[in-house]
Motif scaffolding. Structure first.
Motif, PDB file in Angstrom:
ATOM      1  N   ARG A  47      15.897 -27.812   0.923  1.00  0.00           N
ATOM      2  CA  ARG A  47      16.639 -26.928   0.016  1.00  0.00           C
ATOM      3  C   ARG A  47      17.373 -25.836   0.780  1.00  0.00           C
ATOM      4  O   ARG A  47      18.504 -25.465   0.439  1.00  0.00           O
ATOM      5  CB  ARG A  47      15.692 -26.322  -1.028  1.00  0.00           C
ATOM      6  CG  ARG A  47      15.370 -27.247  -2.187  1.00  0.00           C
ATOM      7  CD  ARG A  47      14.778 -26.480  -3.373  1.00  0.00           C
ATOM      8  NE  ARG A  47      13.430 -26.043  -3.108  1.00  0.00           N
ATOM      9  CZ  ARG A  47      12.341 -26.756  -3.376  1.00  0.00           C
ATOM     10  NH1 ARG A  47      12.467 -27.961  -3.898  1.00  0.00           N
ATOM     11  NH2 ARG A  47      11.134 -26.278  -3.139  1.00  0.00           N
ATOM     12  N   THR A  48      16.736 -25.299   1.809  1.00  0.00           N
ATOM     13  CA  THR A  48      17.393 -24.254   2.598  1.00  0.00           C
ATOM     14  C   THR A  48      18.627 -24.801   3.309  1.00  0.00           C
ATOM     15  O   THR A  48      19.670 -24.134   3.375  1.00  0.00           O
ATOM     16  CB  THR A  48      16.405 -23.658   3.615  1.00  0.00           C
ATOM     17  OG1 THR A  48      15.319 -23.055   2.915  1.00  0.00           O
ATOM     18  CG2 THR A  48      17.081 -22.603   4.481  1.00  0.00           C
ATOM     19  N   LEU A  49      18.529 -26.005   3.842  1.00  0.00           N
ATOM     20  CA  LEU A  49      19.690 -26.618   4.492  1.00  0.00           C
ATOM     21  C   LEU A  49      20.823 -26.821   3.491  1.00  0.00           C
ATOM     22  O   LEU A  49      21.998 -26.633   3.824  1.00  0.00           O
ATOM     23  CB  LEU A  49      19.285 -27.948   5.130  1.00  0.00           C
ATOM     24  CG  LEU A  49      18.344 -27.843   6.334  1.00  0.00           C
ATOM     25  CD1 LEU A  49      17.871 -29.221   6.766  1.00  0.00           C
ATOM     26  CD2 LEU A  49      19.014 -27.126   7.496  1.00  0.00           C
ATOM     27  N   GLU A  50      20.480 -27.167   2.260  1.00  0.00           N
ATOM     28  CA  GLU A  50      21.511 -27.300   1.232  1.00  0.00           C
ATOM     29  C   GLU A  50      22.182 -25.958   0.949  1.00  0.00           C
ATOM     30  O   GLU A  50      23.404 -25.881   0.771  1.00  0.00           O
ATOM     31  CB  GLU A  50      20.885 -27.852  -0.053  1.00  0.00           C
ATOM     32  CG  GLU A  50      20.452 -29.308   0.041  1.00  0.00           C
ATOM     33  CD  GLU A  50      19.694 -29.763  -1.197  1.00  0.00           C
ATOM     34  OE1 GLU A  50      19.501 -28.935  -2.115  1.00  0.00           O
ATOM     35  OE2 GLU A  50      19.273 -30.932  -1.232  1.00  0.00           O
ATOM     36  N   LEU A  51      21.384 -24.883   0.910  1.00  0.00           N
ATOM     37  CA  LEU A  51      21.956 -23.552   0.678  1.00  0.00           C
ATOM     38  C   LEU A  51      22.901 -23.154   1.801  1.00  0.00           C
ATOM     39  O   LEU A  51      23.840 -22.379   1.588  1.00  0.00           O
ATOM     40  CB  LEU A  51      20.837 -22.517   0.552  1.00  0.00           C
ATOM     41  CG  LEU A  51      19.945 -22.602  -0.692  1.00  0.00           C
ATOM     42  CD1 LEU A  51      18.807 -21.600  -0.592  1.00  0.00           C
ATOM     43  CD2 LEU A  51      20.755 -22.358  -1.955  1.00  0.00           C
ATOM     44  N   MET A  52      22.655 -23.662   3.002  1.00  0.00           N
ATOM     45  CA  MET A  52      23.486 -23.350   4.165  1.00  0.00           C
ATOM     46  C   MET A  52      24.721 -24.252   4.226  1.00  0.00           C
ATOM     47  O   MET A  52      25.500 -24.176   5.166  1.00  0.00           O
ATOM     48  CB  MET A  52      22.628 -23.510   5.430  1.00  0.00           C
ATOM     49  CG  MET A  52      23.269 -23.085   6.722  1.00  0.00           C
ATOM     50  SD  MET A  52      23.492 -21.308   6.863  1.00  0.00           S
ATOM     51  CE  MET A  52      24.003 -21.209   8.601  1.00  0.00           C
ATOM     52  N   ASP A  53      24.913 -25.080   3.190  1.00  0.00           N
ATOM     53  CA  ASP A  53      26.006 -26.055   3.157  1.00  0.00           C
ATOM     54  C   ASP A  53      25.929 -27.020   4.342  1.00  0.00           C
ATOM     55  O   ASP A  53      26.955 -27.449   4.881  1.00  0.00           O
ATOM     56  CB  ASP A  53      27.373 -25.366   3.115  1.00  0.00           C
ATOM     57  CG  ASP A  53      27.720 -24.848   1.726  1.00  0.00           C
ATOM     58  OD1 ASP A  53      27.030 -25.237   0.765  1.00  0.00           O
ATOM     59  OD2 ASP A  53      28.664 -24.046   1.601  1.00  0.00           O
ATOM     60  N   ILE A  54      24.710 -27.328   4.753  1.00  0.00           N
ATOM     61  CA  ILE A  54      24.499 -28.314   5.816  1.00  0.00           C
ATOM     62  C   ILE A  54      24.232 -29.649   5.148  1.00  0.00           C
ATOM     63  O   ILE A  54      23.190 -29.848   4.510  1.00  0.00           O
ATOM     64  CB  ILE A  54      23.351 -27.890   6.748  1.00  0.00           C
ATOM     65  CG1 ILE A  54      23.788 -26.658   7.554  1.00  0.00           C
ATOM     66  CG2 ILE A  54      22.939 -29.028   7.668  1.00  0.00           C
ATOM     67  CD1 ILE A  54      22.702 -26.053   8.410  1.00  0.00           C
TER      68      ILE A  54
END
Length: 757
Positions: free
Chosen positions: A199-206
């Protein structure tokens, strides 16, 4: 006249084959021989060189592609083009070579983007799989994950078949320690934090093309056992008895998280198995002043049988591998330092009940060490990706045309750059893996290392949102630790946000939009008459395009430099705008003014395309404000915005000040908004007051109010937070992250459902 005849009697060893020189003909020249079954060393040089095959049969390997070599074949290599000549026949392969220096040709080759391109090869870009013992903070995100994401975005814009792969490194001993801390099983802990990391990677647009969860991935355990059996079948890895460390009270075997001491290489404090300071591995038993993490008793030394790899025997093979791809000097120097040791016996299995046991029954109660395991995990990720894409990519049959690119922190250099190539050669003797390495150093926070245990961290979920993600990506790109340690401070981040992104970028774009709206009815004007200043500015933009292209290319990849060039585009344009703006209202110069505005719009268009790998949301918004679709192809030239395009820059908002209210991102944790509501109620604060980024102390929270908040957290989420922890939190976002780490997944899910309803 000069006559020279091939004479095998005067040949000498060079580049892994046999060579002799031909003198006096004005350029470098020589005869070469490749014996049956042999190959020349892969190498790069600044000379232009051609080969004429005289006898024998073989093939040239050039940047992963193979071409036949037989009598009469003539091949010319441009400067810096890698090449290997292999004899595939049963007689000597003989060739004539000539080579010469041409400075202009070498400079052109060095700047040629096609030379650094990957052609039709599949490119698998890996960011180091994170350990699921906690969520990701900015120290993590600034390194492998942002780097790999921007790399893949740029490659795709240039037509490369590139994919970003990672996953959760479930079988780390650190997961076991986190499970003990959280009161969960290792499997539950790994699953919980793996989901949070994703989820954090998604928030980082990764954007990830493959995310492998090793504990649950189909076929992973069997594939890993097969890979390990291939390594064992090489005859190099054997069960050997070497001294180890054990806890004196419990008898527990000590490694990694359960032991610390002084690095035998540099003397710094280190945990078991790897030193973060110098990058050298340790075997735990060689730690100075070892301390057990299990009890207060001094560890005891005793022999233990484990699968062991004599890594010292592979110096030449590792060096040959390092000549094939992009390997930073930092990694090559580490390898040289390691191979100066007389012996380097590396255990590749350890006593544990968390992990995957080898298929071989030579030792009981052991699992394949998680770091060697990762070398297989990369291949499994390729296989899983291929299954979804309809590609016949198999972990057990790696292809020679695969291009692998690794992004990792320096403390992982030994594993990626030394251990894994060795294991690949043992498991697949016919595969010569072509791997590029991109290494980052440590990113510190306010002068000290990010520390989960000391709560000295800024978590991704704490700072990332739809309106902040591009600013965070830009700042991390600008300051990430490339080649040296760098430091994150909130003050520096907010200064760059306020002065650079808002004060300069946003101000210029808003002003440009206002001028287009005022003088050209909100549409892009066509260029009119050009002055020498106009053509000089166009050339400057072209130079910026070349520079940012070079900063994102595979051979010179640097997000530090890319961010600087993006800022350079804006700074150049602001200066140009100030100079040309003097004539904006002067009669008789309307044609020249149109050209100046058209060039400013061209600069904005260039910025939208060049920023796409680094700041994808900003790039898309800027393109839309210029009347263009989202950038998907890398520009080859600086282009004007099509005349008549609708320009809406004057009311477009690209960046917001830190702490400004923004909508939560999809997938964002529900804990922070819930906690902010609890705190507002306890302190009787207005609903519109932004408090998410402020520590409780700044809100004048009393001890009694803290107890009220503490009770709500315990009552609704079943999480016990001490009053001291609550009052000492660096911000509500950091406190929310702490709560989420301790909460059961079901409690978070219930909170999310309540929020949705």
């Amino acid at each position: 006249m000069i006559i020279n005849t091939y004479d095998p009697g005067v040949l000498h060893e060079a580049f892994g084959i046999d060579m002799s020189s031909i003198d006096g003909i004005g350029v470098g020249a020589g005869w070469g021989r490749v014996a049956p079954g042999r190959s020349s060393d892969s190498h790069h040089h600044d000379e232009t060189e051609f080969f004429v095959i005289v006898a024998g049969r073989g093939e040239f390997e050039v940047d992963g592609e193979r071409h036949p070599a037989e009598p009469g074949t003539v091949v010319l290599f441009e400067p810096f083009e890698s090449h290997v000549l292999t004899n595939t026949g049963d007689t000597d392969l003989v060739f004539l070579t000539q080579y010469w220096r041409d400075a202009g040709r070498a400079l052109a080759a060095a700047g040629d983007g096609e030379r650094a391109a990957f052609g039709e090869r599949p490119v698998f870009v890996f960011s180091t799989p994170p350990t699921p013992n906690g969520d990701l903070h900015l120290g993590h995100l600034s390194g492998p994950y942002l780097g790999a994401d921007a790399f893949v975005r740029f490659q795709r814009m240039n037509g490369t078949r590139a994919w970003h792969l990672t996953g959760s490194d479930d079988y780390q001993s650190y997961v076991v320690a986190a499970a003990r801390r959280d009161g969960r099983t290792p499997a539950e802990t790994a699953a919980h934090y793996s989901a949070e990391i994703e989820r954090t990677l998604e928030l980082m647009d990764i954007t990830l093309d493959q995310y492998t969860v090793t504990d649950t991935a189909e076929g992973y355990r069997d594939g890993l056992r097969d890979f390990f059996s291939r390594v064992v079948a090489s005859g190099e890895v054997k069960v050997e008895e070497h001294d180890s460390l054990f806890d004196a009270t419990t008898g527990q075997y000590l490694y990694e998280v359960d032991v610390k001491g002084l690095c035998p290489g540099c003397g710094s404090g280190t945990g078991g198995n790897i030193c973060e300071e110098c990058g050298e591995p340790n075997t735990v038993v060689d730690l100075g002043q070892p301390v057990s993490g299990v009890s207060d008793a001094a560890p005891r030394r005793a022999p233990a049988a484990r699968w062991s790899l004599p890594l010292h025997a592979f110096r030449d093979r590792v060096a040959a591998h390092h000549r094939l791809g992009r390997v930073p000097a930092r990694v090559r120097e580490l390898a040289d330092r390691l191979f100066r040791r007389d012996r380097l016996d590396i255990p590749v299995s350890h006593p544990s009940d968390w992990g995957v046991p080898p298929a071989e029954g030579d030792v009981d109660g052991q699992v394949i060490w998680v770091w060697p395991e990762m070398s297989y995990g990369f291949l499994h990720g390729i296989q899983s990706l291929g299954a979804r894409l309809g590609e016949d990519w198999r972990a057990a049959e790696p292809h020679q045309d695969w291009k692998i690119v690794h992004f990792f922190g320096y403390d992982n250099s030994f594993y990626h750059g030394v251990l894994y190539p060795t294991l690949y050669q043992l498991a697949f003797p016919g595969w010569n893996p072509d791997i590029d390495y991109h290494v980052n150093e440590f990113y510190t926070l306010e002068g000290a290392k990010f520390s989960t245990s000391r709560r000295h961290a800024i978590w991704g979920k704490e700072i990332l949102g739809p309106d902040s993600v591009d600013a965070v990506r830009y700042f991390l790109s600008r300051t990430r630790p490339e080649g040296r340690r760098t430091d994150f401070t909130r003050a520096a981040y907010e200064s760059v946000l306020d002065e650079t992104l808002i004060g300069t970028w946003q101000s210029w774009l808003t002003d440009l939009g206002a001028r287009v709206a005022k003088h050209y009815d909100g549409t892009a004007p066509d260029a009119g008459n050009w002055t020498p200043e106009h053509t000089a500015f166009l050339a400057r933009l072209g130079a910026r395009l070349d520079a940012v292209t070079g900063a994102l290319r595979s051979d010179g990849f640097s997000l530090n430099q890319a961010a600087a060039e993006l800022d350079g585009i804006v700074e150049d344009t602001v200066r140009f705008s100030h100079q040309e703006g003097r004539l904006a209202e002067v009669a008789g110069w309307e044609s020249e003014t149109r050209t100046a505005i058209a060039l400013e719009l061209a600069a904005a268009r260039l910025l939208a395309h060049a920023a796409a790998p680094v700041m994808p949301r900003f790039a898309g918004r800027l393109a839309a404000a210029l009347g263009m679709p989202e950038p998907t192809a890398w520009p080859r030239a600086v282009e004007l915005v099509a005349p008549g395009s609708a320009i809406t820059l004057d009311d477009a908002v690209f960046f917001r000040p830190a702490g400004a209210t923004q909508a939560p991102a999809p997938g964002a944790s529900p804990v922070l908004p819930w906690l902010a509501g609890v705190v507002r109620g306890a302190l009787q604060l207005p609903d519109d007051e932004a408090i998410e980024g402020r520590p409780p102390a700044d809100l004048a929270m009393s001890s009694l109010q803290a107890v009220t908040v503490q009770y709500r957290i315990l009552d609704e989420l079943d999480v016990d937070v001490a009053v001291d922890e609550l009052l000492g939190a660096t911000g509500l976002a950091a406190l929310a992250t702490l709560i989420e780490e301790r909460a059961e997944p079901a409690a978070i899910a219930a909170l999310r459902e309540a929020d949705a309803s």
